[in-house]
Design a protein around this motif. Structure first.
Motif, mmCIF file in Angstrom:
data_model
loop_
_atom_site.group_PDB
_atom_site.id
_atom_site.type_symbol
_atom_site.label_atom_id
_atom_site.label_comp_id
_atom_site.label_asym_id
_atom_site.label_seq_id
_atom_site.Cartn_x
_atom_site.Cartn_y
_atom_site.Cartn_z
ATOM 1 N N VAL A 67 -6.765 3.331 -4.430
ATOM 2 C CA VAL A 67 -6.135 1.946 -3.647
ATOM 3 C C VAL A 67 -4.553 1.979 -3.971
ATOM 4 N N GLU A 68 -4.412 2.300 -5.323
ATOM 5 C CA GLU A 68 -3.154 2.415 -5.904
ATOM 6 C C GLU A 68 -2.342 3.304 -5.048
ATOM 7 N N VAL A 69 -2.896 4.446 -5.126
ATOM 8 C CA VAL A 69 -2.128 5.651 -4.425
ATOM 9 C C VAL A 69 -2.038 5.320 -2.676
ATOM 10 N N ALA A 70 -2.755 4.730 -2.316
ATOM 11 C CA ALA A 70 -2.373 4.239 -0.731
ATOM 12 C C ALA A 70 -1.424 3.346 -0.559
ATOM 13 N N ILE A 71 -1.398 2.347 -1.804
ATOM 14 C CA ILE A 71 -0.300 1.355 -1.858
ATOM 15 C C ILE A 71 1.166 2.192 -2.008
ATOM 16 N N GLU A 72 1.025 2.847 -2.965
ATOM 17 C CA GLU A 72 2.412 3.837 -3.361
ATOM 18 C C GLU A 72 2.813 4.520 -2.028
ATOM 19 N N GLU A 73 2.094 5.192 -1.431
ATOM 20 C CA GLU A 73 2.363 5.959 -0.473
ATOM 21 C C GLU A 73 2.566 5.202 0.889
ATOM 22 N N LYS A 74 2.808 4.058 0.827
ATOM 23 C CA LYS A 74 2.721 2.953 1.915
ATOM 24 C C LYS A 74 2.106 3.299 3.259
ATOM 25 N N VAL A 75 0.765 3.340 2.878
ATOM 26 C CA VAL A 75 0.134 3.664 4.207
ATOM 27 C C VAL A 75 -0.073 2.339 5.033
ATOM 28 N N GLU A 76 -0.401 2.386 6.543
ATOM 29 C CA GLU A 76 -0.037 1.322 7.149
ATOM 30 C C GLU A 76 -1.450 0.418 7.262
ATOM 31 N N VAL A 77 -2.469 1.006 7.027
ATOM 32 C CA VAL A 77 -3.883 0.240 6.992
ATOM 33 C C VAL A 77 -4.842 0.779 5.869
ATOM 34 N N ILE A 78 -5.463 -0.402 5.456
ATOM 35 C CA ILE A 78 -6.708 -0.072 4.492
ATOM 36 C C ILE A 78 -7.901 -0.589 4.939
ATOM 37 N N SER A 79 -8.782 0.203 5.262
ATOM 38 C CA SER A 79 -10.244 -0.619 5.590
ATOM 39 C C SER A 79 -11.009 -0.501 4.406
ATOM 40 N N VAL A 80 -12.060 -1.361 4.504
ATOM 41 C CA VAL A 80 -13.000 -1.424 3.341
ATOM 42 C C VAL A 80 -14.424 -1.900 3.838
ATOM 43 N N THR A 81 -15.499 -0.897 3.361
ATOM 44 C CA THR A 81 -16.546 -1.253 3.653
ATOM 45 C C THR A 81 -17.648 -1.034 2.408
ATOM 46 N N GLY A 82 -18.909 -1.513 2.476
ATOM 47 C CA GLY A 82 -19.870 -0.881 1.324
ATOM 48 C C GLY A 82 -20.060 -1.970 0.327
ATOM 49 N N GLY A 83 -19.035 -3.062 0.040
ATOM 50 C CA GLY A 83 -19.224 -3.809 -0.945
ATOM 51 C C GLY A 83 -18.416 -5.067 -0.787
ATOM 52 N N ASN A 84 -18.273 -5.844 -2.001
ATOM 53 C CA ASN A 84 -17.154 -7.006 -1.895
ATOM 54 C C ASN A 84 -15.919 -6.658 -1.540
ATOM 55 N N PRO A 85 -15.211 -6.845 -0.668
ATOM 56 C CA PRO A 85 -13.885 -6.388 -0.418
ATOM 57 C C PRO A 85 -12.589 -7.100 -1.118
ATOM 58 N N LYS A 86 -13.263 -8.271 -2.032
ATOM 59 C CA LYS A 86 -12.059 -9.040 -2.715
ATOM 60 C C LYS A 86 -11.164 -8.201 -3.361
ATOM 61 N N GLY A 87 -11.751 -7.428 -4.268
ATOM 62 C CA GLY A 87 -10.986 -6.532 -5.252
ATOM 63 C C GLY A 87 -9.676 -5.805 -4.523
#
Ligand SMILES: Cc1cc2nc3c(=O)[nH]c(=O)nc-3n(C[C@H](O)[C@H](O)[C@H](O)COP(=O)(O)O)c2cc1C
Length: 317
Positions: A84-104
């Motif tokens: 997730v840190e990498v996705a943030i650093e690379e400034k991706v526009e969208v993150i989707s989450v599945t398969g567990g508590n998305p809170k973190g």
């Protein structure tokens, strides 16, 4: 076709390519985004945070349109935070989450210019995602390919229920393969649709073996089965002798230990990468019944928009 989904995710059409384990890499994601929809790469199919960074850069080389990174956090035994840190650093526009508590994940993303999607299969999960600050939810019905909710509730029932229970926009998913499905999703109150199986049967899904794609083309009403129900993680796959064996073992209540070899990533790749039709399994949704060809992603999206227009014209008669 403007909805809150096209506005929030800055896409031309309200269509999202779902996360696809071992299949959604740069070629597919970029083709989908270039066609005016939202492409995604699947983080958990990549070996390491650096592999994810490389894949993100690969997408950036193929498109200047927004795309997403999907995190199936429950299904893999490895920490997702660094990814997730990498996705943030690379400034991706969208993150989707599945398969567990998305809170973190949602907490990590907060404060960054990243839009978030949470996959849900029940009203309560959608409300929870909204409370946690998700920008939109994707509601996946029982028709869908891959992992499903535990309730066996179909897209046509689940979508309006979720739409009525949250104020953030909803994306309908599960069984949608064409422009009629897109319009059906919108008629149910969703503001966009997500497809998984339909995108496997495209030219740019280069990792899917021809045997796997052919099984989608050949599918009839009985072509898919739900496995892993006994583990509390139901998931829809193409029916073959491998899934027959899994169901037989589940019937005998062998538990995870007895099933792990059969439901492993290796068994999945045997089928989807190597085309070993009876030595592994491939996730496929019931929508395969409505898939008859292997177009390019651009052809698929263009055709869906024509089909959607045809529906609209019929409605206005
Ligand atoms: C082969 C396959 C792999 C999948 N892997 C993921 C995944 O890694 N992450 C995820 O969020 N959803 C995954 N899904 C679910 C899809 O993103 C999508 O929600 C689902 O396919 C929708 O139903 P449909 O197949 O009827 O379009 C997968 C689905 C398939 C068919």
């Amino acid at each position: 076709m403007k909805t809150r989904i096209t506005e929030i995710f800055k896409i031309k059409y309200p269509i999202i390519q779902g996360g696809l384990a071992y299949l959604a890499y740069a070629e597919l994601a970029a083709a989908v985004s270039n066609a005016g929809a939202l492409g995604q790469i699947t983080a958990m199919s990549l070996e390491s945070p650096e592999a994810l960074r490389n894949e993100i850069l690969k997408v950036r080389n193929l498109t200047n349109k927004p795309f997403g990174v999907n995190f199936a956090i429950g299904q893999y035994n490895r920490p997702f935070e660094q990814m997730v840190e990498v996705a943030i650093e690379e400034k991706v526009e969208v993150i989707s989450v599945t398969g567990g508590n998305p809170k973190g994940v949602l907490e990590m993303v907060k404060g960054h210019p990243i839009k978030t999607l949470v996959l849900v299969a029940a009203k309560r999960q959608a409300q929870k995602a909204e409370e946690l600050g998700a920008d939109a939810v994707i509601v996946v019905g029982h028709e869908g390919g891959g992992h499903l909710g535990r309730s066996d509730t179909g897209t046509i029932v689940l979508t309006p229920k979720v739409v009525d229970s949250v104020s953030i926009p909803v994306v309908a998913s599960g069984g949608i393969v064409d422009g009629r499905g897109l319009m059906a999703g919108l008629a149910l109150g969703a503001e966009g649709i997500e497809m998984g199986t339909r995108f496997i049967a495209t030219k740019e899904c280069v990792h899917a073996h021809p045997v796997y794609k052919q099984a989608i083309l050949d599918a009839d009403e009985n072509a898919t089965v739900v496995i892993k129900r006994s583990l509390g993680a139901p998931a829809r796959a193409i029916k073959n002798s491998w899934t027959d064996k899994i169901l037989e073992l589940e019937e005998k209540e062998v538990g995870y230990e007895g099933l792990k070899e059969y439901i492993s990533g290796r068994a999945n790749r045997n089928y989807i990468y190597d085309g070993k039709a009876d030595l592994g399994f491939g996730w496929v949704g019931q929508g395969a019944l409505g898939i008859q060809d292997l177009p390019t992603v651009q052809e698929l999206i263009d055709r869906m928009m024509i089909e959607a227009e045809e529906v609209k014209n019929k409605w206005s008669m």
